[in-house]
Structure formats: structure tokens, C-alpha cells
Design a protein around this motif. Sequence first.
Motif, PDB file in Angstrom:
ATOM      1  N   SER A   2       0.832  -1.192   0.000  1.00 17.10           N
ATOM      2  CA  SER A   2       0.000   0.000   0.000  1.00 17.10           C
ATOM      3  C   SER A   2       0.869   1.246   0.000  1.00 17.10           C
ATOM      4  O   SER A   2       2.057   1.198   0.325  1.00 17.10           O
ATOM      5  CB  SER A   2      -0.914   0.004   1.228  1.00 17.10           C
ATOM      6  OG  SER A   2      -0.145   0.034   2.411  1.00 17.10           O
ATOM      7  N   HIS A 132       2.141   3.634  -6.898  1.00 18.63           N
ATOM      8  CA  HIS A 132       0.896   2.985  -7.319  1.00 18.63           C
ATOM      9  C   HIS A 132       0.357   3.713  -8.541  1.00 18.63           C
ATOM     10  O   HIS A 132       0.401   4.946  -8.620  1.00 18.63           O
ATOM     11  CB  HIS A 132      -0.124   3.024  -6.184  1.00 18.63           C
ATOM     12  CG  HIS A 132      -1.406   2.304  -6.475  1.00 18.63           C
ATOM     13  ND1 HIS A 132      -1.465   0.995  -6.894  1.00 18.63           N
ATOM     14  CD2 HIS A 132      -2.710   2.724  -6.403  1.00 18.63           C
ATOM     15  CE1 HIS A 132      -2.723   0.631  -7.058  1.00 18.63           C
ATOM     16  NE2 HIS A 132      -3.499   1.670  -6.768  1.00 18.63           N
ATOM     17  N   THR A 175       2.595  -1.119  -7.616  1.00 16.39           N
ATOM     18  CA  THR A 175       1.353  -1.807  -7.960  1.00 16.39           C
ATOM     19  C   THR A 175       0.570  -1.041  -9.025  1.00 16.39           C
ATOM     20  O   THR A 175       0.685   0.183  -9.142  1.00 16.39           O
ATOM     21  CB  THR A 175       0.473  -1.998  -6.709  1.00 16.39           C
ATOM     22  OG1 THR A 175       0.376  -0.743  -5.999  1.00 16.39           O
ATOM     23  CG2 THR A 175       1.060  -3.048  -5.786  1.00 16.39           C
ATOM     24  N   GLY A 216      -4.294  -2.469  -3.445  1.00 13.10           N
ATOM     25  CA  GLY A 216      -3.499  -2.782  -4.625  1.00 13.10           C
ATOM     26  C   GLY A 216      -4.011  -3.933  -5.469  1.00 13.10           C
ATOM     27  O   GLY A 216      -3.240  -4.567  -6.209  1.00 13.10           O
TER      28      GLY A 216
END
Length: 271
Positions: A2, A132, A175, A216
Motif C-alpha cells: 500500500s 501505485h 502496484t 493494490g
Amino acid sequence: MSITLNGAVACVTGGGRGIGEATARLLAERGAIVIIGDIDLDAAQAVAKTLSGAKAVKLDVADPESFENFLTEARKMGPIDLLVNNAGIMRTGEFVKLDLAALHREMAINTGGVINGMRLVLPEMLARSYGHIVNVSSMAGKMTCSGASVYTASKFAVAGLSRSVRAEIAGSGVTITTVMPSAVETELTAGMNIRGIPKAKPSEIADEVVASCRHGHPEVTMPKWLFPVGTIEQALPEKLGNWIKRAVGAQERIAPDNEQTRKYQERVSRS
């Protein structure tokens, strides 16, 4: 893995309206430093002015140089932690009657923009083993939509690209989540007959984008029970699938000609 949103540098494309605007607002509420990119700079600035610490940058996602400039402005705030590839348009109508240049432009924005964004930001995220990316696709990336053929192709491409790159960077600490909404109550669907089709508000899609920064997950459909739809369509004989779509008037519902749809199509023609 995360990422922490409080203090994060978050870039949102197509942030001047719709899903992008809702996402920018929610990220700001969570403490992120939000950089809003949009080809309509006035719209992006109008959103940024209402958010603490937000910045608006003119962005044509189809142009790698414009995208790099957008990211350069973001890097002035710190390393980029989050990129939301949201910008997109939809041309509706019969494929053979739509302008060829406009169809190529649609692919350049919807798919090319995601290619540009990921390729330009991933190296620095991989170097940090942190970051991310959210690619906003559509349920049209799992099932074909008559009356929006190139849009469908572009969203399938985004889903496939995301899955392929995820495989390449697995275990890197970075991710990629593909968000696949059904119909969303935005300008894009205004004027369409979407009665009976699962609908969501932009704020609900923004909730999923933000939630993905924590979990994710590879793919998120909206609503979640639609996840197997693509598999079901692939399992059906094509003739049967086409018969069903004709029976429910899919093309006429997606590509009607009325004042609202003309207004949207006129706007995207300037994108």
C-alpha cells in the motif's frame, strides 16, 4: 504493497471534471498533494482553486512531451507516489460513419495516454520500489459495446496493457490497479438510455481509486458482481451474444442522437 496518501504526490489526468475531479477532491481530503492535468486548463484550474495545495497543469495525454511536462511540474512537489490515468473520451455511432482521424485520436487519448503515463512514471517508481498506478478502464474493457467500437477497443487495450505490465513488475513494490466501472453518471453518458444498466456516481469510482492505494488489487469492477461478465461473453457463441445485444437495443441505447449527446461529442471533438 500500500501507499500512504497523507503527503503523497498524486497526479490525476482528466481531473477537470467527472471521475477525475471527484478523485482529485477525495485525494486532497486524504492529505495528498494533487496535481490535476487536463486539456481544458480552465476546468483544471477551477478544481485546483478549491483544494488546498493542489496545482493545475495543461495536459494532452496523447502527447508524450506534454505528459512529461505535467510530471515535471508534479516532481517539483516531491517524488511521484500515485498516478491516476483517468483521461478518456468516447465516440459513439456506427463505426463506418465516424471520422477516421477522430477514431485515431480516441485511441491516442484512451490508450496512448495510459501508455505515456505508465512509461514515463514507472522508472522512478521502480527505482524507489514504491508507488501505485490506477488505470481507469471500463466494463467495456471486458465486454464489447456496439455503437462505441473504438472506445471498446481502447478499454480492452488498457486492461490488457495493465495486466501485462503488472506481470513484468511483480514483486517490485509498485502496484497497478485497473478500475472498470459500468455506466457512470457523467457528461460521457448524458443522453444515453442506460435504464437497467448498473450506474455509479463519480464519487463512488473515486472511492475505489483511493481504496486501491491500500489494497493494490489488480482489477476492480464497479459494481463488483460484474467481474465475470467478460468471461461469460467470451463463453457465449458470438452470434448468440450479438442477438442478445440487438434484442436489448444496445447500439441504439449507447449511440442515440440528441441534444445532450451532440453537446458531448462537440466537446470531445476539440480534445
